[in-house]
Scaffold this motif. Structure first.
Motif, PDB file in Angstrom:
ATOM      1  N   PRO A  64       0.808  -1.229   0.000  1.00  0.00           N
ATOM      2  CA  PRO A  64       0.000   0.000   0.000  1.00  0.00           C
ATOM      3  C   PRO A  64       0.843   1.282   0.000  1.00  0.00           C
ATOM      4  CG  PRO A  64      -0.757  -1.544   1.684  1.00  0.00           C
ATOM      5  CD  PRO A  64       0.584  -2.019   1.200  1.00  0.00           C
ATOM      6  N   GLU A  65       0.162   2.390  -0.307  1.00  0.00           N
ATOM      7  CA  GLU A  65       0.847   3.685  -0.312  1.00  0.00           C
ATOM      8  C   GLU A  65       0.888   4.290   1.085  1.00  0.00           C
ATOM      9  OE1 GLU A  65      -1.547   5.746  -3.150  1.00  0.00           O
ATOM     10  OE2 GLU A  65      -0.787   4.523  -4.824  1.00  0.00           O
ATOM     11  N   THR A  66      -0.128   3.946   1.864  1.00  0.00           N
ATOM     12  CA  THR A  66      -0.202   4.483   3.229  1.00  0.00           C
ATOM     13  C   THR A  66      -0.233   3.329   4.223  1.00  0.00           C
ATOM     14  OG1 THR A  66      -1.453   6.402   2.459  1.00  0.00           O
ATOM     15  CG2 THR A  66      -1.597   5.889   4.804  1.00  0.00           C
ATOM     16  N   LEU A  67       0.587   3.443   5.249  1.00  0.00           N
ATOM     17  CA  LEU A  67       0.596   2.427   6.306  1.00  0.00           C
ATOM     18  C   LEU A  67       0.266   3.097   7.639  1.00  0.00           C
ATOM     19  CD1 LEU A  67       1.233  -0.377   7.535  1.00  0.00           C
ATOM     20  CD2 LEU A  67       3.654   0.292   7.569  1.00  0.00           C
ATOM     21  N   ILE A  68      -0.713   2.535   8.335  1.00  0.00           N
ATOM     22  CA  ILE A  68      -1.083   3.047   9.657  1.00  0.00           C
ATOM     23  C   ILE A  68      -0.857   1.920  10.663  1.00  0.00           C
ATOM     24  CG2 ILE A  68      -2.928   4.046  11.065  1.00  0.00           C
ATOM     25  CD1 ILE A  68      -4.345   4.741   8.338  1.00  0.00           C
ATOM     26  N   SER A  69      -0.002   2.151  11.644  1.00  0.00           N
ATOM     27  CA  SER A  69       0.258   1.128  12.664  1.00  0.00           C
ATOM     28  C   SER A  69      -0.287   1.604  14.002  1.00  0.00           C
ATOM     29  CB  SER A  69       1.760   0.864  12.777  1.00  0.00           C
ATOM     30  OG  SER A  69       2.270   0.407  11.542  1.00  0.00           O
TER      31      SER A  69
ATOM     32  N   PRO B   9       8.595 -17.655   9.759  1.00  0.00           N
ATOM     33  CA  PRO B   9       8.963 -17.474   8.350  1.00  0.00           C
ATOM     34  C   PRO B   9       9.324 -16.031   7.975  1.00  0.00           C
ATOM     35  CG  PRO B   9       7.177 -19.043   8.497  1.00  0.00           C
ATOM     36  CD  PRO B   9       7.407 -18.522   9.900  1.00  0.00           C
ATOM     37  N   TYR B  10       8.549 -15.055   8.410  1.00  0.00           N
ATOM     38  CA  TYR B  10       8.842 -13.680   7.978  1.00  0.00           C
ATOM     39  C   TYR B  10       8.865 -12.708   9.157  1.00  0.00           C
ATOM     40  CZ  TYR B  10       7.583 -15.306   3.287  1.00  0.00           C
ATOM     41  OH  TYR B  10       7.513 -15.982   2.100  1.00  0.00           O
ATOM     42  N   THR B  11       9.907 -11.890   9.205  1.00  0.00           N
ATOM     43  CA  THR B  11       9.936 -10.753  10.117  1.00  0.00           C
ATOM     44  C   THR B  11      10.237  -9.512   9.298  1.00  0.00           C
ATOM     45  OG1 THR B  11      10.672 -12.080  11.990  1.00  0.00           O
ATOM     46  CG2 THR B  11      11.087  -9.713  12.107  1.00  0.00           C
ATOM     47  N   SER B  12       9.390  -8.502   9.434  1.00  0.00           N
ATOM     48  CA  SER B  12       9.603  -7.239   8.717  1.00  0.00           C
ATOM     49  C   SER B  12       9.998  -6.157   9.702  1.00  0.00           C
ATOM     50  CB  SER B  12       8.308  -6.798   8.017  1.00  0.00           C
ATOM     51  OG  SER B  12       7.957  -7.712   7.019  1.00  0.00           O
ATOM     52  N   THR B  13      11.005  -5.377   9.344  1.00  0.00           N
ATOM     53  CA  THR B  13      11.343  -4.195  10.139  1.00  0.00           C
ATOM     54  C   THR B  13      11.353  -2.989   9.219  1.00  0.00           C
ATOM     55  OG1 THR B  13      13.754  -4.066   9.870  1.00  0.00           O
ATOM     56  CG2 THR B  13      12.929  -5.699  11.442  1.00  0.00           C
ATOM     57  N   TRP B  14      10.842  -1.872   9.704  1.00  0.00           N
ATOM     58  CA  TRP B  14      10.887  -0.649   8.914  1.00  0.00           C
ATOM     59  C   TRP B  14      11.044   0.549   9.824  1.00  0.00           C
ATOM     60  CZ3 TRP B  14       6.467  -3.040  10.375  1.00  0.00           C
ATOM     61  CH2 TRP B  14       5.429  -2.263  10.882  1.00  0.00           C
ATOM     62  N   THR B  15      11.695   1.552   9.285  1.00  0.00           N
ATOM     63  CA  THR B  15      12.006   2.753  10.047  1.00  0.00           C
ATOM     64  C   THR B  15      11.500   3.948   9.258  1.00  0.00           C
ATOM     65  OG1 THR B  15      13.964   1.640  10.919  1.00  0.00           O
ATOM     66  CG2 THR B  15      13.872   4.040  11.164  1.00  0.00           C
ATOM     67  N   GLY B  16      10.381   4.490   9.676  1.00  0.00           N
ATOM     68  CA  GLY B  16       9.777   5.601   8.949  1.00  0.00           C
ATOM     69  C   GLY B  16       9.417   5.162   7.539  1.00  0.00           C
ATOM     70  N   THR B  17       9.787   5.961   6.573  1.00  0.00           N
ATOM     71  CA  THR B  17       9.517   5.618   5.174  1.00  0.00           C
ATOM     72  C   THR B  17      10.836   5.535   4.420  1.00  0.00           C
ATOM     73  OG1 THR B  17       9.269   7.959   4.655  1.00  0.00           O
ATOM     74  CG2 THR B  17       7.248   6.733   5.119  1.00  0.00           C
ATOM     75  N   THR B  18      10.829   4.754   3.328  1.00  0.00           N
ATOM     76  CA  THR B  18      12.008   4.622   2.483  1.00  0.00           C
ATOM     77  C   THR B  18      11.615   5.045   1.078  1.00  0.00           C
ATOM     78  OG1 THR B  18      12.694   2.722   3.806  1.00  0.00           O
ATOM     79  CG2 THR B  18      13.781   3.009   1.674  1.00  0.00           C
ATOM     80  N   ASP B  19      12.405   5.922   0.484  1.00  0.00           N
ATOM     81  CA  ASP B  19      12.076   6.405  -0.861  1.00  0.00           C
ATOM     82  C   ASP B  19      11.977   5.250  -1.846  1.00  0.00           C
ATOM     83  OD1 ASP B  19      11.739   9.027  -0.390  1.00  0.00           O
ATOM     84  OD2 ASP B  19      13.807   9.627  -0.871  1.00  0.00           O
ATOM     85  N   GLY B  20      10.838   5.156  -2.510  1.00  0.00           N
ATOM     86  CA  GLY B  20      10.697   4.181  -3.591  1.00  0.00           C
ATOM     87  C   GLY B  20      10.532   2.750  -3.145  1.00  0.00           C
ATOM     88  N   ASP B  21      10.489   2.496  -1.844  1.00  0.00           N
ATOM     89  CA  ASP B  21      10.315   1.128  -1.363  1.00  0.00           C
ATOM     90  C   ASP B  21       9.280   1.134  -0.246  1.00  0.00           C
ATOM     91  OD1 ASP B  21      10.447  -1.450  -0.440  1.00  0.00           O
ATOM     92  OD2 ASP B  21      12.609  -1.485  -0.109  1.00  0.00           O
ATOM     93  N   GLY B  22       8.120   0.561  -0.541  1.00  0.00           N
ATOM     94  CA  GLY B  22       7.076   0.504   0.478  1.00  0.00           C
ATOM     95  C   GLY B  22       6.277   1.792   0.554  1.00  0.00           C
ATOM     96  N   PRO B  23       5.412   1.895   1.565  1.00  0.00           N
ATOM     97  CA  PRO B  23       4.495   3.036   1.683  1.00  0.00           C
ATOM     98  C   PRO B  23       5.241   4.370   1.719  1.00  0.00           C
ATOM     99  CG  PRO B  23       3.932   1.318   3.266  1.00  0.00           C
ATOM    100  CD  PRO B  23       5.240   0.934   2.659  1.00  0.00           C
ATOM    101  N   SER B  24       4.633   5.374   1.100  1.00  0.00           N
ATOM    102  CA  SER B  24       5.254   6.698   1.133  1.00  0.00           C
ATOM    103  C   SER B  24       4.755   7.505   2.330  1.00  0.00           C
ATOM    104  CB  SER B  24       4.962   7.434  -0.173  1.00  0.00           C
ATOM    105  OG  SER B  24       3.557   7.443  -0.399  1.00  0.00           O
ATOM    106  N   ALA B  25       3.684   7.038   2.963  1.00  0.00           N
ATOM    107  CA  ALA B  25       3.203   7.711   4.181  1.00  0.00           C
ATOM    108  C   ALA B  25       3.095   6.676   5.308  1.00  0.00           C
ATOM    109  CB  ALA B  25       1.836   8.339   3.933  1.00  0.00           C
ATOM    110  N   PHE B  26       3.666   7.021   6.454  1.00  0.00           N
ATOM    111  CA  PHE B  26       3.602   6.106   7.595  1.00  0.00           C
ATOM    112  C   PHE B  26       3.107   6.841   8.833  1.00  0.00           C
ATOM    113  CE2 PHE B  26       6.077   4.409  11.346  1.00  0.00           C
ATOM    114  CZ  PHE B  26       5.158   3.403  11.628  1.00  0.00           C
TER     115      PHE B  26
END
Lengths: 563, 250, 221
Positions: free
Chosen positions: A247-252, A284-301
Motif C-alpha cells: 500500500p501507499e499508506t501504512l497506519i500502525s 517465516p517472515y519478520t519485517s522491520t521498517w524505520t519511517g519511510t524509504t524512498d521508492g520502497d514501500g508506503p510513502s506515508a507512515f
C-alpha cells in the motif's frame, strides 16, 4: 457478532461472566476436541524448541529486565521513539483510549480517499474494535491473516492470540469458505475439500486481489525500537509483508508498552518470541521498517500510540509486570482452564491466563465479566513457568482478586481512585471472615470439628444448595470420627505440643499462656484433658498398624471409634 | 533438633491419618516430633480468594505457634508454598499499606524453617529409603504448588522408588493440574470437574491401585471424582505410604 | 496529527503511574543481565555454513551448493525446474548470473504490483544469513531490491556468499545490520499453521524458496 459497541471496555458487549460462559463451553465436545488437539500439539513443540537453547533461562531473565527497564522509564522511551520515528519520516499520533484511536485511524483513511483497507493481524486493533469503527464510517477492513479471515468470514470472534480460529476444525473452515468467500470477493473454488493445503490456497487466491489493489494497510507491531524508530512485525504467512509494503499508506496502531530501548534488545526478543509462540527457531517472515524509504514501500507512515488502560495498569506495582507481555500465547497453550473453557469464555480479544489479568486491568475491573476473570484459574502456575518474560500470572491473579473482594486504591483512566469491593461477594466475605475467626480461635475450631465428627454419619455424599457445586461431580470426603488434634491430645496427652521452651522446662500445658500464643487458649485446654490417656489406647498408639479402607469406598476414612 | 508438625487444617479436620503417618514416620527415623496446639490454618483459602487482610491474623498465629522450633514440617505442598511464597508478600504489602513491619518479620521467621515433608526427608534428614513397605502399584500426581512453587522435583519419586514392594506407574499428563484450585473448584465448578475427569482418566489408564500426592486438598478432589466414578483406585497421601511397614502395613 | 493534549494526557498519566520510581533513577540504573550466549555452540565457518544448510532445509527451503563460476548454470537449472520464463532482477544483481533467454523484469518503483504478480521468479542476494535459525536477511541493498519483489512472485531464488555472509546466531546478525534500512527476515517459505495447527507451506509469500550457497573451491560443505 464480532462487533463491540461499548467503547470504554475491551470486553464484548453482553458477555456473561466467565463461569457462566465456561459452563456452556466445557459441554461442547467438538470444541473440547479441537482445543485439546491444538493446544497439546503446540505445547509439545514449544517444549522442544525451548529445549534447544541451553541459555533459555538467561534469555528469559534478560527479556523481563529489558521490559522492566522500559516500563520504569516509559515516558523517556516514548519521547525518544516519537523523535526517531518523526526523524525517519513517520507521523506519530497519541490516543488516550479506543475511541480516540479509532477516530484518528478513520480520519487518516478518509484523507486518502479510500474506502477499503487491508489489515495485518493485530491485537491492539481488535482491542479497540477498529474494524467496526471503520465499518460505521463506510470503510471496509479486510483481515488477511488466514485465521482472522476464517473468523471474519464466519462472523465469529477470535479465541486464541496466535491462532484465532483454533476453535474451528478443517470441516468447519471448508464450510465457511464455501458459503462466505463469495460475499467478500473472490469465491472459493468449486469442489473445495477440507485439506488444509487446499484451504490455504483458496485464501491465497481470495486475498491476492485485495493485496494488489489496496492503497491503505493497517497493522500493529510486535516491537518498536526507541533509539532507531524501527517497528517490527513477526508473522508466518506473508500477509503482513503484503500489507506493510504494497500500500501507499501504512497506519500502525501500537500499545505504548511495545517499545524496547535499543536495536540490540531485539536479539533477546527475536529468540524468545518465535520459540514461545509458534515453537519455531524463527518464524517465516519478520519485517522491520524505520519511517519511510524512498521508492520502497508506503510513502506515508502513521504510528498511533495507544494507551487505553495501559497507564492504569502501569500505575499498579504488582500489575505492572503484565505490560511485559509480548503476546506469544504460550500461556494459553499450557493452561488447563483455557483448554477446557475455550477462548470465547474470556469475553475479550485476550483469552487465557494473560487475558484473565490483562482484560480486567485495561478495563479497571468495571464489568461483572472483568471481576470474574481473575478467578478463572486454579493457580496451577503452568503459565508463569512458560512465560518468556516471566510474568508471574498467579501473583497478579491473586492481586486482582484482592481488588475485587477487598477493594482498595487503583488508577482508573489516569485518576487515583478508591475502589469499593465488588457487589455479590457479601456471603463469601462473611464466610471467609468467619473462617479466619474460627482458625484464630482453635478452641472454637476444635468444638466445630467435634460437632462434625459426631454428625459425620449424617453428611450425605451429595449436598444441596451451594454445596452442589462440589457434589455434582465429586463425592465429599467422610468426616473422620476424630480430628488429628484430638488424636494427639488423646494419645500424647497434654505434656507435649506446648512449644519447645515449655517442654524443655517440663511444665506442660500450664505454662502455655506465658508464651507468644494468644491468652484465650489456656483456659480451654483443661477441659480437653479428660481425653488425655483416658481410654484404652491412651498414649502411644501408633497409626501405622491400623487397617484403613479407601477414603472413597464404602468405609471412607475410617478411624477407630473413640473409646 | 526441634521439629514441629504443621499438620494443616484440612488434615486436622478431614485426614488425621496423614498427620498420624507423619508422626509415625518421623519418629521411626529418630526425630522427636511436637505438635504445637496453637497452630491452625495457613490462610491459603482466604488469601487465594483475595481476602488478604483476613489472612493476616493467621500469619501472626502461625509465627507464634512455631516460635522456637528448628524445623516446621508440613505434609502439604500448597500450605508449605503458602508460607514460603505468600507470607513474605503479605508482609510486604502490609508494610506498603503503612501498617508496619510486624507481618514481614513474622514471615521472615517462618520461611527458612518451613519444609514440605519430602524436602525435610531428602534435604534435611538426607534419606530417601525410609524403610517403608507398600506392596501395591502406585501412580504419583505431582501437585502444582509442590511442583512449581516449591520445586519439589524428583524428591517424592526418589522416596517412592525406595519403598519395598511398591511398583511406580507413570502418569500421563502428570504435570497438568487436577482442577482443584481451592475455591476455584466451586467458583468454576464446570471447568474444575472437567479437569478432574481428565486427571482421573489418566490415573485409571495407569492401572495402578493407588494414586498418591503430597497434598490432601488435591487428593480430596481427585478422590471425590474417583469415588463418584465408582473407581477402585485408592487415593493416598505420600506420608501414609512412607509410614507403612511390613509390621504395620497401611 | 493528534491534538497536543492527547500526547500530554498519555505522557502525564505515564509519569503519574511511575510515581514509585525514584526521580534520580536513570534508565540504565535498571539492571539488564545479559549472561545469555552470543552464539549457541563453538563452530568453525564450515560447520556454521553446514548448520545453515541444515536449518534452511529443515524449514523446507531447497538448498544448493556451488562455486562462483557455476552460479549461472545453477540458477538456469533452478529457473528451468520452476518453469519460469521471466525473472525480476534487482538493480545491483550481476547480469552474468542470469542465463540468456530468460526475460528480465527490472525492479523499479514504477513497476505495478500486478505486473510483478505475473513474473515467475525473483533472484536476489542477501545481507546476512543466520545459521542457528536458518534465516536469510534482506535489507533492500542493490543486489536485493525493493521488499515487494521477493514477496509477490511465487519463486524466490536467494544467493548467499559463504562464509562471509553467514553468522551463527541472531545476536551476531543484528550486529551486522543497520536498522535504518527496511529488512525482511526469511526463514523458509511462507507458511501457516492456522488450520488445526497443520503446517502448510505457501500462503501469500513465495511458495518455493531456493537458496544457493556459493563458496570458493576448497570450502567444501
Amino acid at each position: 457478532m464480532n462487533g463491540r459497541t461499548n467503547a470504554s471496555s475491551v470486553t464484548y458487549v453482553g458477555m456473561p461472566t466467565f463461569p457462566e460462559a465456561a459452563e456452556a463451553s466445557t459441554r461442547d465436545a467438538r470444541l473440547r476436541r479441537n482445543l485439546r488437539h491444538a493446544t497439546h500439539t503446540i505445547r509439545d513443540k514449544r517444549a522442544g524448541a525451548v529445549a534447544e537453547l541451553p541459555d533459555w533461562a538467561a534469555l528469559r531473565e534478560a527479556g523481563a529486565h529489558i521490559k522492566d527497564r522500559t516500563l520504569r522509564h516509559l515516558d523517556h522511551y516514548l519521547e525518544q521513539l516519537e523523535q526517531s520515528v518523526t526523524d525517519a519520516g513517520g507521523i506519530v499520533h497519541w490516543a488516550a483510549d479506543a475511541q480516540e484511536a479509532n477516530d484518528i485511524v478513520t480520519r487518516l483513511v478518509r484523507e486518502t480517499g479510500e474506502r477499503e483497507v487491508v489489515k495485518v493481524k493485530s491485537m491492539a486493533t481488535q482491542e479497540i474494535g477498529l474494524n467496526e469503527a471503520l465499518e460505521r464510517a463506510g470503510i471496509a477492513a479486510y483481515e488477511t491473516d488466514l485465521a482472522e479471515l476464517i473468523v471474519q468470514l464466519g462472523d465469529d470472534r477470535p479465541s486464541h492470540i496466535l491462532v484465532p480460529a483454533i476453535h474451528r476444525n478443517r470441516g468447519e473452515i471448508q464450510e465457511i469458505f464455501q458459503d462466505r468467500m463469495g460475499r467478500w470477493g473472490r469465491a472459493a473454488p468449486e469442489g473445495l475439500s477440507d485439506d488444509p493445503a487446499e484451504l490455504a490456497e483458496a485464501a491465497r487466491l481470495h486475498l491476492r486481489e485485495k493485496f494488489l489493489r489496496a492503497k491503505v494497510g493497517i497493522s500493529g507491531a510486535n516491537f518498536m525500537v526507541a533509539e532507531s524508530g524501527t517497528l517490527v512485525v513477526v508473522e508466518s504467512e506473508g500477509n503482513g509483508r503484503m500489507c506493510l509494503t504494497l500500500p501507499e499508506t501504512l497506519i500502525s496502531v501500537v500499545g505504548i508498552e511495545k517499545v524496547v530501548p535499543t536495536w540490540r534488545d531485539l536479539e533477546v526478543f527475536l529468540q524468545l518470541l518465535p520459540r514461545s509462540s509458534t515453537a519455531e527457531r524463527m518464524n517465516p517472515y519478520t519485517s522491520t521498517w524505520t519511517g519511510t524509504t524512498d521508492g520502497d514501500g508506503p510513502s506515508a507512515f502513521h504510528l498511533v500510540l495507544l494507551d487505553n488502560g495501559r497507564t492504569d495498569t502501569l500505575a499498579d506495582q504488582v500489575g505492572r509486570q503484565t505490560l511485559r507481555c509480548i503476546r506469544c500465547s504460550a500461556c494459553l497453550n499450557v493452561c488447563p482452564v483455557y483448554e477446557r473453557a475455550g477462548g470465547h469464555a474470556y469475553g475479550s480479544p485476550y483469552p487465557g491466563p494473560i487475558g484473565a489479568i490483562l482484560t480486567p486491568q485495561l478495563d479497571s475491573l468495571e464489568t461483572g465479566l472483568d471481576a470474574s476473570l481473575p478467578y478463572a484459574s486454579s493457580l496451577c502456575g503452568a503459565c508463569y513457568e512458560v512465560c518468556p518474560v516471566a510474568i508471574d500470572i498467579p501473583e497478579v491473579l491473586v492481586h486482582l482478586r484482592e481488588r475485587v473482594v477487598q477493594g482498595g486504591t487503583a488508577t482508573v483512566r489516569g485518576q487515583r481512585t478508591t475502589v469499593q469491593p465488588a457487589k455479590g461477594h457479601a456471603a463469601e466475605r462473611a464466610a471467609m471472615r468467619a473462617a479466619t475467626w474460627a482458625f484464630d480461635h482453635p478452641g472454637a475450631l476444635r468444638a466445630g470439628e467435634r460437632l462434625a465428627s459426631r454428625a459425620r454419619r449424617l453428611v450425605p455424599r451429595r449436598l444441596p444448595g451451594p454445596g452442589s457445586a462440589w457434589t455434582d461431580t465429586r463425592d465429599v470426603p467422610r468426616v473422620p470420627p476424630e480430628s488429628f488434634r484430638d488424636w494427639w491430645r488423646r494419645t500424647r496427652g497434654g505434656a507435649t505440643g506446648t512449644g519447645p521452651d515449655q517442654r524443655e522446662r517440663g511444665t506442660g500445658r500450664g505454662a502455655r499462656s506465658g508464651g507468644t500464643v494468644p491468652r484465650e487458649q489456656s483456659g480451654r485446654t483443661g477441659a480437653d484433658g479428660r481425653h488425655s490417656g483416658g481410654g484404652p489406647d491412651g498414649g502411644g498408639r501408633r497409626p501405622g498398624g491400623r487397617a484403613g479402607g479407601s477414603r472413597t469406598e464404602g468405609g471412607g476414612d475410617e478411624q477407630p471409634e473413640q473409646p | 533438633m526441634r521439629v514441629a508438625l504443621f499438620v494443616t487444617c484440612i488434615n486436622d479436620a478431614l485426614y488425621p491419618r496423614t498427620g498420624q503417618a507423619v508422626v509415625t514416620l518421623l519418629e521411626r527415623l529418630g526425630v522427636e516430633v511436637d505438635f504445637p496446639q496453637e497452630q491452625s490454618c495457613c490462610g491459603q483459602p482466604q488469601f487465594n480468594t483475595g481476602y488478604r487482610h483476613a489472612t493476616e491474623p493467621l500469619v501472626h498465629r502461625c509465627a507464634a505457634a512455631f516460635e522456637g522450633y528448628d524445623h516446621i514440617v508440613v505434609p502439604s505442598g500448597s500450605c508449605a508454598a503458602m508460607v514460603r511464597e505468600n507470607y513474605p508478600r503479605i508482609g510486604a504489602k502490609a508494610a506498603a499499606e503503612g501498617r508496619g513491619q510486624a507481618l514481614a518479620r513474622a514471615a521472615e521467621r517462618l520461611v527458612p524453617r518451613t519444609w514440605e515433608l519430602t524436602e525435610f526427608l531428602v534435604d534435611v534428614l538426607g534419606v530417601t529409603d525410609v524403610g517403608a513397605y507398600y506392596p501395591h502399584t502406585v501412580t504419583y500426581h505431582p501437585t502444582c504448588h509442590g511442583l512449581r512453587m516449591l520445586g519439589l522435583g524428583e524428591r517424592p519419586r526418589k522416596l517412592l522408588e525406595q519403598v519395598e514392594g511398591l511398583e511406580l506407574r507413570e502418569l500421563g499428563g502428570a504435570e497438568e493440574c487436577c482442577g482443584f484450585g481451592g475455591t476455584f473448584a466451586v467458583k468454576n465448578a464446570a471447568v474444575s470437574s472437567a479437569m478432574g475427569a481428565d486427571k482421573v482418566r489418566h490415573i485409571e489408564k495407569t492401572g495402578a491401585s493407588s494414586v498418591c500426592t503430597v497434598d490432601n486438598s488435591c487428593l480430596m478432589h481427585i478422590g471425590g471424582t474417583l469415588s463418584r466414578a465408582g473407581s477402585r483406585v485408592r487415593p493416598v497421601h505420600l506420608a501414609e505410604i512412607l509410614a507403612s511397614t511390613r509390621e504395620a502395613p497401611l | 496529527m493528534s491534538s497536543p493534549s492527547s500526547r500530554e494526557t498519555v505522557l502525564g498519566r505515564v509519569r503519574r503511574a511511575l510515581a514509585d520510581v525514584p526521580r534520580t533513577e536513570r534508565p540504565e540504573d535498571v539492571p539488564v543481565p545479559r549472561d545469555y550466549l552470543r552464539v549457541h555452540g563453538d563452530r568453525d565457518p564450515r560447520e556454521t555454513a553446514r548448520l545453515l544448510a541444515e536449518n534452511l532445509a529443515d524449514y523446507r527451503a531447497r538448498v544448493h551448493h556451488c562455486v562462483p563460476s557455476a552460479l549461472p548454470e545453477t540458477i538456469a537449472r533452478l529457473l528451468a525446474r520452476q518453469g519460469s520464463r521471466s525473472v525480476v532482477v534487482p538493480a545491483g544483481l550481476p547480469d552474468s548470473w542470469l542465463p540468456a533467454g530468460v526475460e528480465r523484469v527490472h525492479d523499479s518503483a514504477e513497476l505495478p504490483s500486478h505486473a510483478l504478480d505475473a513474473v515467475g521468479s525473483v533472484v536476489t542476494g542477501c545481507a546476512v544469513a543466520v545459521a542457528e535459525t536458518g534465516t536469510l536477511v534482506l535489507d533492500a541493498s542493490r543486489d536485493q531490491g525493493r521488499r515487494r519483489i521477493t514477496l509477490v512472485p511465487d519463486h524466490h531464488l536467494c544467493v548467499v556468499r559463504v562464509p562471509e555472509q553467514v553468522v551463527g546466531s541472531v545476536p551476531q546478525a543484528l550486529e551486522r545490520l543497520d536498522p535504518a534500512r527496511p529488512q525482511t527476515w526469511i526463514s523458509g517459505p511462507s507458511a501457516t499453521s492456522d488450520i488445526e495447527l497443520n503446517r502448510v507451506e505457501g500462503v501469500h509469500g513465495p511458495r518455493t524458496l531456493d537458496v544457493i550457497l556459493v563458496s570458493e573451491e576448497g570450502f567444501l560443505l
